[in-house]
Design an enzyme around this catalytic site. Structure first.
Site, mmCIF file in Angstrom:
data_model
loop_
_atom_site.group_PDB
_atom_site.id
_atom_site.type_symbol
_atom_site.label_atom_id
_atom_site.label_comp_id
_atom_site.label_asym_id
_atom_site.label_seq_id
_atom_site.Cartn_x
_atom_site.Cartn_y
_atom_site.Cartn_z
ATOM 1 N N GLY A 13 1.149 -1.124 -0.231
ATOM 2 C CA GLY A 13 -0.251 -0.277 -0.307
ATOM 3 C C GLY A 13 0.930 1.165 -0.289
ATOM 4 O O GLY A 13 1.863 1.067 0.040
ATOM 5 N N ASN A 35 -2.201 -9.035 1.260
ATOM 6 C CA ASN A 35 -3.286 -9.348 0.689
ATOM 7 C C ASN A 35 -3.905 -8.422 -1.017
ATOM 8 O O ASN A 35 -4.399 -9.949 -2.016
ATOM 9 C CB ASN A 35 -4.579 -9.877 0.993
ATOM 10 C CG ASN A 35 -5.578 -8.810 1.021
ATOM 11 O OD1 ASN A 35 -4.769 -7.689 0.573
ATOM 12 N ND2 ASN A 35 -6.810 -9.302 1.610
ATOM 13 N N GLY A 39 -4.020 -2.603 -2.198
ATOM 14 C CA GLY A 39 -2.297 -2.890 -2.349
ATOM 15 C C GLY A 39 -2.031 -3.316 -3.631
ATOM 16 O O GLY A 39 -2.433 -3.988 -4.442
ATOM 17 N N ASN A 102 -4.288 -11.776 15.123
ATOM 18 C CA ASN A 102 -3.298 -12.285 14.685
ATOM 19 C C ASN A 102 -2.150 -11.901 14.562
ATOM 20 O O ASN A 102 -0.823 -12.058 15.052
ATOM 21 C CB ASN A 102 -3.200 -12.850 13.788
ATOM 22 C CG ASN A 102 -4.596 -13.659 12.989
ATOM 23 O OD1 ASN A 102 -5.168 -14.700 13.374
ATOM 24 N ND2 ASN A 102 -5.189 -13.452 11.298
ATOM 25 N N TYR A 148 -14.886 1.237 9.484
ATOM 26 C CA TYR A 148 -13.581 2.085 9.461
ATOM 27 C C TYR A 148 -13.028 2.833 10.690
ATOM 28 O O TYR A 148 -12.538 1.648 11.505
ATOM 29 C CB TYR A 148 -13.410 2.934 8.039
ATOM 30 C CG TYR A 148 -11.607 3.405 8.962
ATOM 31 C CD1 TYR A 148 -10.400 2.599 8.030
ATOM 32 C CD2 TYR A 148 -11.050 4.228 8.476
ATOM 33 C CE1 TYR A 148 -9.058 2.801 7.951
ATOM 34 C CE2 TYR A 148 -9.375 4.768 8.664
ATOM 35 C CZ TYR A 148 -8.626 4.112 7.788
ATOM 36 O OH TYR A 148 -6.749 4.874 8.137
#
Ligand code: UDP
Length: 329
Positions: A13, A35, A39, A102, A148
């Site tokens: 990104g 992923n 990006g 994660n 967001y």
């Protein structure tokens, strides 16, 4: 002693790619992860030949495996413009919640220090001006920006919980509007929108009456602040941004002057819950990091415009078209 190893999520990104460059320059071993929903590999393709750069095409909302040791993790994976998170609201929520979980789990396992990208959006449409870190914000959880804003707020809560309960070394940066080379032209952000319109000979679209304000930080200044924060011992959120505030109407005039376009401004409806004003109070960053922005809007805009102006037709096309399709699961 070998190189320090850093994992950067959202590496392809806008900000992630500048972070990769910076840590490569500082002689780290950089693992970029993305992923590629928003990006672009073009942003980091120059790093692929380097022996101290690796890239994992992976969605951080799923279990992350990185072999070997890890010293630092920077969590920058997330859609980050109103147009993007309106198109992919669920992914936006997942990367800020499952994704950070994660990352924090990985950090615990590796005994790595984590820095997470938070945002001025945690302040919502602020009733306090300028915004200090102690302000709790004015966010509509179910508005269009809610996916967001709330993901980022959850991310901060989760990060502090890992810090408090697991003693993890964590850092939180609240990023205000930032601009510079490599931004996408089609993500709806105001600066690439205006520059793209000027380059295509279209009128500049100002939303509302243009009286809403923003404060724009040049990307190199932001990266510098993030590196300083990472190496500090401060675990609570820190604002990084440029306090030089301007109305969107005046900003459009600046872009018209900069690009020399003969186009004019046209007015469009103000999006729902669009913050009326935004300006970082950066006194905390000045005090604990000795950081303040160095690049004026005039200088930064010039560099950014030159970058877009010099792109080939093919590169420009890629900047104007997103690659969501096929990646959304
Ligand atoms: N904006 C505008 N014209 C555009 C795109 C955005 O007037 O073509 C306005 C938008 O309504 C907002 C400001 O510019 O008030 C900044 O928008 P951006 O999406 O860049 O960032 P954010 O609202 O998240 O700060």
């Amino acid at each position: 002693m070998g190189r320090k190893k850093i994992l950067i999520t959202g590496a392809a990104g806008f900000l992630g790619s500048h972070l990769c460059d910076r840590f490569i320059k500082d002689d780290y071993h950089v693992i970029g992860m993305d992923n590629l929903i928003t990006g672009r590999l073009e942003n980091i393709q120059h790093l692929f030949p380097l022996e101290n750069f690796e890239f994992y095409h992976h969605d951080v909302s799923k279990f992350i495996h990185v072999p070997g040791e890890l010293d630092y993790i920077l969590h920058f994976a997330s859609p980050a413009s109103p147009i993007d998170y309106l198109k992919i609201p669920i992914q936006t929520l997942k990367v800020g919640s499952l994704g950070i979980h994660n990352c924090l789990g990985l950090a615990r396992n590796k005994k790595a220090r984590v820095l997470i990208a938070s945002t001025s959006e945690v302040y919502g449409d602020p009733e306090v001006h300028p915004q200090k870190e102690s302000y709790w914000g004015n966010v509509n959880p179910i508005g269009p920006r809610g996916v967001y804003d709330e993901a980022k707020r959850f991310q901060e809560a989760m990060t502090m919980a890992y810090h408090t309960y697991h003693g993890l070394e964590t850092r939180i940066v609240r990023i205000f509007n930032t601009y510079g080379p490599r931004m996408r032209l089609n993500d709806g952000r105001v600066l690439p929108a205006f520059i793209g319109q000027a380059l295509r000979g279209e009128d500049l679209t100002v939303f509302g009456d243009g009286s809403q304000t923003r404060s724009f930080c040049y990307v190199d200044d932001l990266i510098d602040g993030i590196v300083k924060l990472l190496h500090s011992d401060y675990a609570e959120p820190v604002n990084i941004g440029n306090p030089d505030e301007i109305s969107i109407g005046s900003f459009a005039e600046e872009i018209i002057k900069l690009t020399g376009t003969t186009q004019k401004v046209t007015y469009k409806e103000l999006p729902q819950n669009d913050p009326k004003q935004r300006q970082p109070d950066i006194s905390l960053a000045e005090k604990i990091l000795g950081w303040s922005p160095k690049v004026s809007r005039q200088e930064g805009l010039k560099i950014t415009y030159e970058y877009f102006k010099n792109l080939s037709e093919d590169e420009l096309y890629k900047k104007e078209h997103n690659n969501f399709e096929g990646y959304i699961k």
